[in-house]
Structure formats: C-alpha cells, structure tokens
Design a protein around this motif. Sequence first.
Motif, PDB file in Angstrom:
ATOM      1  N   GLY A   1       0.814  -1.207   0.000  1.00  0.00           N
ATOM      2  CA  GLY A   1       0.000   0.000   0.000  1.00  0.00           C
ATOM      3  C   GLY A   1       0.848   1.257   0.000  1.00  0.00           C
ATOM      4  N   ARG A   2       0.210   2.350   0.347  1.00  0.00           N
ATOM      5  CA  ARG A   2       0.866   3.664   0.330  1.00  0.00           C
ATOM      6  C   ARG A   2       1.273   4.062   1.744  1.00  0.00           C
ATOM      7  NH1 ARG A   2       0.405   8.683  -2.797  1.00  0.00           N
ATOM      8  NH2 ARG A   2       0.596  10.492  -1.416  1.00  0.00           N
ATOM      9  N   HIS A   3       2.514   4.503   1.886  1.00  0.00           N
ATOM     10  CA  HIS A   3       3.041   4.939   3.179  1.00  0.00           C
ATOM     11  C   HIS A   3       3.644   6.339   3.013  1.00  0.00           C
ATOM     12  CE1 HIS A   3       2.721   0.795   4.787  1.00  0.00           C
ATOM     13  NE2 HIS A   3       3.051   0.444   3.538  1.00  0.00           N
ATOM     14  N   GLU A   4       3.353   7.219   3.947  1.00  0.00           N
ATOM     15  CA  GLU A   4       3.861   8.588   3.902  1.00  0.00           C
ATOM     16  C   GLU A   4       4.729   8.866   5.124  1.00  0.00           C
ATOM     17  OE1 GLU A   4       0.824  11.474   3.425  1.00  0.00           O
ATOM     18  OE2 GLU A   4       0.160  10.732   1.456  1.00  0.00           O
ATOM     19  N   PHE A   5       5.845   9.546   4.887  1.00  0.00           N
ATOM     20  CA  PHE A   5       6.777   9.922   5.945  1.00  0.00           C
ATOM     21  C   PHE A   5       6.958  11.437   5.902  1.00  0.00           C
ATOM     22  CE2 PHE A   5       7.688   5.664   4.475  1.00  0.00           C
ATOM     23  CZ  PHE A   5       7.785   4.931   5.654  1.00  0.00           C
ATOM     24  N   PRO A   6       6.255  12.175   6.766  1.00  0.00           N
ATOM     25  CA  PRO A   6       6.329  13.645   6.720  1.00  0.00           C
ATOM     26  C   PRO A   6       7.663  14.159   7.241  1.00  0.00           C
ATOM     27  CG  PRO A   6       4.969  12.934   8.559  1.00  0.00           C
ATOM     28  CD  PRO A   6       5.310  11.691   7.787  1.00  0.00           C
ATOM     29  N   PHE A   7       8.028  15.338   6.775  1.00  0.00           N
ATOM     30  CA  PHE A   7       9.261  15.998   7.234  1.00  0.00           C
ATOM     31  C   PHE A   7       9.072  17.508   7.162  1.00  0.00           C
ATOM     32  CE2 PHE A   7       9.757  15.434   2.644  1.00  0.00           C
ATOM     33  CZ  PHE A   7      10.136  16.698   2.231  1.00  0.00           C
ATOM     34  N   THR A   8       9.915  18.211   7.873  1.00  0.00           N
ATOM     35  CA  THR A   8       9.940  19.674   7.828  1.00  0.00           C
ATOM     36  C   THR A   8      11.327  20.145   8.227  1.00  0.00           C
ATOM     37  OG1 THR A   8       8.927  21.724   8.651  1.00  0.00           O
ATOM     38  CG2 THR A   8       9.129  19.897  10.207  1.00  0.00           C
ATOM     39  N   PHE A   9      11.777  21.237   7.646  1.00  0.00           N
ATOM     40  CA  PHE A   9      13.058  21.829   8.020  1.00  0.00           C
ATOM     41  C   PHE A   9      13.019  23.320   7.716  1.00  0.00           C
ATOM     42  CE2 PHE A   9      13.528  20.241   3.697  1.00  0.00           C
ATOM     43  CZ  PHE A   9      14.092  21.309   3.020  1.00  0.00           C
ATOM     44  N   GLN A  10      13.903  24.054   8.366  1.00  0.00           N
ATOM     45  CA  GLN A  10      13.956  25.504   8.230  1.00  0.00           C
ATOM     46  C   GLN A  10      15.084  25.892   7.282  1.00  0.00           C
ATOM     47  OE1 GLN A  10      11.668  27.105  10.118  1.00  0.00           O
ATOM     48  NE2 GLN A  10      12.093  29.218   9.498  1.00  0.00           N
ATOM     49  N   LEU A  11      14.785  26.793   6.364  1.00  0.00           N
ATOM     50  CA  LEU A  11      15.811  27.297   5.452  1.00  0.00           C
ATOM     51  C   LEU A  11      16.685  28.329   6.156  1.00  0.00           C
ATOM     52  CD1 LEU A  11      13.717  27.790   2.192  1.00  0.00           C
ATOM     53  CD2 LEU A  11      15.407  26.008   2.623  1.00  0.00           C
ATOM     54  N   PRO A  12      17.957  28.408   5.844  1.00  0.00           N
ATOM     55  CA  PRO A  12      18.824  29.441   6.427  1.00  0.00           C
ATOM     56  C   PRO A  12      18.356  30.838   6.044  1.00  0.00           C
ATOM     57  CG  PRO A  12      20.124  27.696   5.389  1.00  0.00           C
ATOM     58  CD  PRO A  12      18.708  27.464   4.988  1.00  0.00           C
ATOM     59  N   GLU A  13      18.876  31.822   6.764  1.00  0.00           N
ATOM     60  CA  GLU A  13      18.438  33.203   6.572  1.00  0.00           C
ATOM     61  C   GLU A  13      19.053  33.864   5.341  1.00  0.00           C
ATOM     62  OE1 GLU A  13      16.166  34.967   7.962  1.00  0.00           O
ATOM     63  OE2 GLU A  13      15.577  33.420   9.396  1.00  0.00           O
ATOM     64  N   SER A  14      20.152  33.373   4.876  1.00  0.00           N
ATOM     65  CA  SER A  14      20.829  34.007   3.741  1.00  0.00           C
ATOM     66  C   SER A  14      21.052  32.975   2.640  1.00  0.00           C
ATOM     67  CB  SER A  14      22.168  34.608   4.183  1.00  0.00           C
ATOM     68  OG  SER A  14      22.822  35.225   3.101  1.00  0.00           O
ATOM     69  N   LEU A  15      20.248  33.079   1.575  1.00  0.00           N
ATOM     70  CA  LEU A  15      20.368  32.181   0.430  1.00  0.00           C
ATOM     71  C   LEU A  15      20.458  32.998  -0.849  1.00  0.00           C
ATOM     72  CD1 LEU A  15      17.680  29.476   1.331  1.00  0.00           C
ATOM     73  CD2 LEU A  15      20.157  29.277   1.591  1.00  0.00           C
ATOM     74  N   ALA A  16      20.980  32.396  -1.879  1.00  0.00           N
ATOM     75  CA  ALA A  16      21.049  33.039  -3.192  1.00  0.00           C
ATOM     76  C   ALA A  16      19.880  32.576  -4.044  1.00  0.00           C
ATOM     77  CB  ALA A  16      22.367  32.705  -3.890  1.00  0.00           C
ATOM     78  N   THR A  17      19.394  33.454  -4.903  1.00  0.00           N
ATOM     79  CA  THR A  17      18.299  33.113  -5.798  1.00  0.00           C
ATOM     80  C   THR A  17      18.725  32.006  -6.760  1.00  0.00           C
ATOM     81  OG1 THR A  17      17.323  35.318  -5.692  1.00  0.00           O
ATOM     82  CG2 THR A  17      16.818  34.021  -7.628  1.00  0.00           C
ATOM     83  N   SER A  18      17.819  31.078  -7.019  1.00  0.00           N
ATOM     84  CA  SER A  18      18.107  29.993  -7.963  1.00  0.00           C
ATOM     85  C   SER A  18      18.471  30.569  -9.333  1.00  0.00           C
ATOM     86  CB  SER A  18      16.895  29.075  -8.090  1.00  0.00           C
ATOM     87  OG  SER A  18      16.593  28.457  -6.856  1.00  0.00           O
ATOM     88  N   PHE A  19      19.393  29.910  -9.991  1.00  0.00           N
ATOM     89  CA  PHE A  19      19.976  30.485 -11.198  1.00  0.00           C
ATOM     90  C   PHE A  19      20.491  29.373 -12.099  1.00  0.00           C
ATOM     91  CE2 PHE A  19      23.922  31.744 -13.332  1.00  0.00           C
ATOM     92  CZ  PHE A  19      23.505  32.838 -14.054  1.00  0.00           C
ATOM     93  N   GLU A  20      20.324  29.561 -13.407  1.00  0.00           N
ATOM     94  CA  GLU A  20      20.905  28.661 -14.401  1.00  0.00           C
ATOM     95  C   GLU A  20      21.617  29.511 -15.442  1.00  0.00           C
ATOM     96  OE1 GLU A  20      21.101  25.400 -14.570  1.00  0.00           O
ATOM     97  OE2 GLU A  20      19.980  25.052 -12.717  1.00  0.00           O
ATOM     98  N   GLY A  21      22.924  29.370 -15.552  1.00  0.00           N
ATOM     99  CA  GLY A  21      23.708  30.155 -16.495  1.00  0.00           C
ATOM    100  C   GLY A  21      24.642  29.281 -17.303  1.00  0.00           C
ATOM    101  N   LYS A  22      25.359  29.914 -18.211  1.00  0.00           N
ATOM    102  CA  LYS A  22      26.254  29.184 -19.106  1.00  0.00           C
ATOM    103  C   LYS A  22      27.439  28.589 -18.356  1.00  0.00           C
ATOM    104  CE  LYS A  22      28.944  29.703 -23.377  1.00  0.00           C
ATOM    105  NZ  LYS A  22      29.337  30.625 -24.465  1.00  0.00           N
ATOM    106  N   HIS A  23      27.953  29.306 -17.363  1.00  0.00           N
ATOM    107  CA  HIS A  23      29.153  28.853 -16.670  1.00  0.00           C
ATOM    108  C   HIS A  23      28.906  28.557 -15.190  1.00  0.00           C
ATOM    109  CE1 HIS A  23      31.303  30.011 -20.260  1.00  0.00           C
ATOM    110  NE2 HIS A  23      30.884  31.258 -20.136  1.00  0.00           N
ATOM    111  N   GLY A  24      27.655  28.519 -14.758  1.00  0.00           N
ATOM    112  CA  GLY A  24      27.393  28.236 -13.357  1.00  0.00           C
ATOM    113  C   GLY A  24      25.917  28.156 -13.062  1.00  0.00           C
ATOM    114  N   SER A  25      25.599  27.749 -11.841  1.00  0.00           N
ATOM    115  CA  SER A  25      24.207  27.590 -11.436  1.00  0.00           C
ATOM    116  C   SER A  25      24.093  27.695  -9.928  1.00  0.00           C
ATOM    117  CB  SER A  25      23.655  26.231 -11.906  1.00  0.00           C
ATOM    118  OG  SER A  25      24.365  25.171 -11.285  1.00  0.00           O
TER     119      SER A  25
END
Length: 408
Positions: free
Chosen positions: A103-127
């Motif tokens: 059958g179907r089994h679910e395992f919930p989770f939660t976590f806190q993101l840090p206060e200083s993150l960079a915006t997601s990005f996709e570029g030619k020489h980096g991401s």
Amino acid sequence: MLFDRVKRLSVELDCPEVASPPVFSSGESVAGRVVLELSGTARLGALHLHAQGAAKVHWTESRSAGSSTAYTQSYSDQVEFLSHRQTLLAPPDNGDVTVLQAGRHEFPFTFQLPESLATSFEGKHGSVRYWVKAKLHRPWASVKKAKKDFTIIEPIDINTPALLAPQAGAKEKLARAWYCNRGLVSVSAKIDRKGYTPGEVIPIFAEIDNCSTRTVVPKAAIIQTQTFVARGTKKQKKSVVASMVGDAIAAGKREVWHGRALKIPPVGPSILQCHIIHVEYALKVCIEIPGTSKLFLELPLVIGTIPLHPFGSRTSSVSSQYSVSLDWVRMGIPEEPEAPPEYSSVVSSEGPLETLSPPSQDGAPPGVLEGPFFAYIQEFRFRPPPLYSEVDPNPQSDAAIRPRCMTC
C-alpha cells in the motif's frame, strides 16, 4: 527487478501556490513528505532525507604556448548554502529490519531554510540549485533514490532609499574621421530610480546634442551581466534583454526624450550577495556616430521582486505612473519573448567581445530563459496604480491662492 516490492518512491513538497518546482524564500519552513508505495510486504532498512543547495561555477579556457602547443586551463568553485539531513525511518534497536505491508506509506518531514540564500539560477558557466533527496536502504537490494528540486527567490524590495534614488549621468565625444575634427556629440540622461521589477516601464529622460557634421542615431538597451568567479579569475557573459532605437538626429540638431519608454521583459532578479555568481543590470544609452566609435552612457539598475508601492515617495511620482503591481505565477512562460538585438550592436567594439545574443532555447523546457531562475514564472498580471495628479481635489478660494513658481 522481479522481487522489487517498491512501486514508487517520491518526494512531495507543500507550497502555498501551484508550482513545479515549488518556490520558497530564505528563512521559510519547508514541509513535505516522502511517499512510498509497495506492491507487497517488504523488508526495509533506513529512509534518509537530505536537503541541499549550492552555487557552482565551471569553465575552461584554451591558451596558446608557442606556435603549435596549446593547453586548457579549467576553473571551478562551489559554495554550499544548505545541508540538512534527517532520518525518516530508522531500523529497530535490535538491528533487525522494518516490515511494511503493501500500500501507500507517507513519511512527513519539515526543516527551516537558512536566513541568507542566493536566488536559484541557471547560467552558461554556473548555477544555483536546491533540491531534496530521499534514500531508501533495503537488505539485499540496491538503494532506492528520489529527488525533488525547488526554487529559491530572494526578495529584493525596491522601496528603499538607495533603490528609489534617481540615476543620472552625462558623456560627450569628439567625432573624428581620418584625423579630421567633425564636431562634438554629447548626451545626458536620467531615470527616476535605480530599482525596477520585471514588467515595469523605465521612462528615459535624455538630451542628445549633435554638434557634429554627421547624422547620429541614439539607442537605449538594458544589459544583463553575468559574472562567474573561481580561483581569483572572472568570466563574464553579457546580453541585451531589451532595447529601443530613437529617431536619427541630423547634424547641428538636438533631440530630447521626455520619458521615452523601455519595458523590462521577464528576467530574473539581480544576484548581488553570492560570492561566485553575480547578476547585474544596467541601462545603456548609445549614440552611433558614423566614422568613429560609439558614445556610451551607462546607468546602473537593480531588478527586484517587490514592486513599487502605489503611494510611494513624492520623488518617484513620475515613475509611479509607469509602475505596475505584479503577481508571481510559478509556471513556465507560455510565449517566446521577442529576441532583442545582439549585444555587439549596442556596445563598443573595443576588445575581442563574443557575440552575446539571447540564449538558445534548444534542449530546454518550453519557455525557459537562461538567467536568475525565472523559468517557473508564467506571466505578469498588471494592476495599474492610482493615477498621480497635480490638481488639488479641494482647491482654496481665489483670494487665498498664492502665486506659485513653476520652476520649483
């Protein structure tokens, strides 16, 4: 596999808006579940969760060493922003395995993101990428894995004094041809503020004096500069995201732009806080002068995510007429934007610059643009702010009205 009882292992994330992948900001709580579907009774070991986020850059440069020998130099670096580990299913203390029914089994989770993150990005020489990965360990079987990407968009509020400040500048150039002086060309330009959001219109106020003997053509463009840093070396990629061409100015004439409009297309926000990846914008006014190099005037821009408040400061009243309030809809852009001109057509030809036209869409998901992660924003729904008016709705009597200086 014949005896594989695991039908499906997946990671699902809760998000207030429908999006794929979900969108979050730094400091927020990320919640979700790992879904396990079994076709029969299964003996399982441990189920681990790992949330990760990192910025990576990589490029190679070929260098010549002599007439026939060449070598390639590689540059790469990485900065980790997020690393969270969690055990969702642990084996019993006696070292045995866990038995789950079909059958179907679910395992919930939660976590806190840090206060200083960079915006997601996709570029030619980096991401800059973020994801959640689940690993299911089973006795006498290979590890089962599942992965779910999510997007980080760091808020940039343009309603700050630094981003509401007007930007202005002036440049001039002596037109020369075959060592002959053809006269002076000058340009002065101003925009009402430094910060804008995608979908807004930038009103450009400019004066172009053509005191030369040639006809000149003014242009304006929004330039995006992606900078990648590794081992003390920088690699840049520049592209034109929007442009416009003004009317030709005859010799000895002057042209005035009274708020000439240049609309900002769907581009990603500026990235200024990441050590190895920077995304910056600028408004560049270019004057093409036949027989000599172009005249340039550059004004810095910051592309934010929080638009101008309708009742902002008095100094931004003119630009607020062009301001819009946008709703972020996290899906792919449905229509292909009109391709702007090549970067080389609006910038100086000084030095060996590569052709910087808009990135190719081949092999990318429909509507995905290269740049700070705008691939999951579908459209902008504009709601114009209340019109600004200089007319007092409650005028005083004629006797009480004092003369007003129109130049103030």
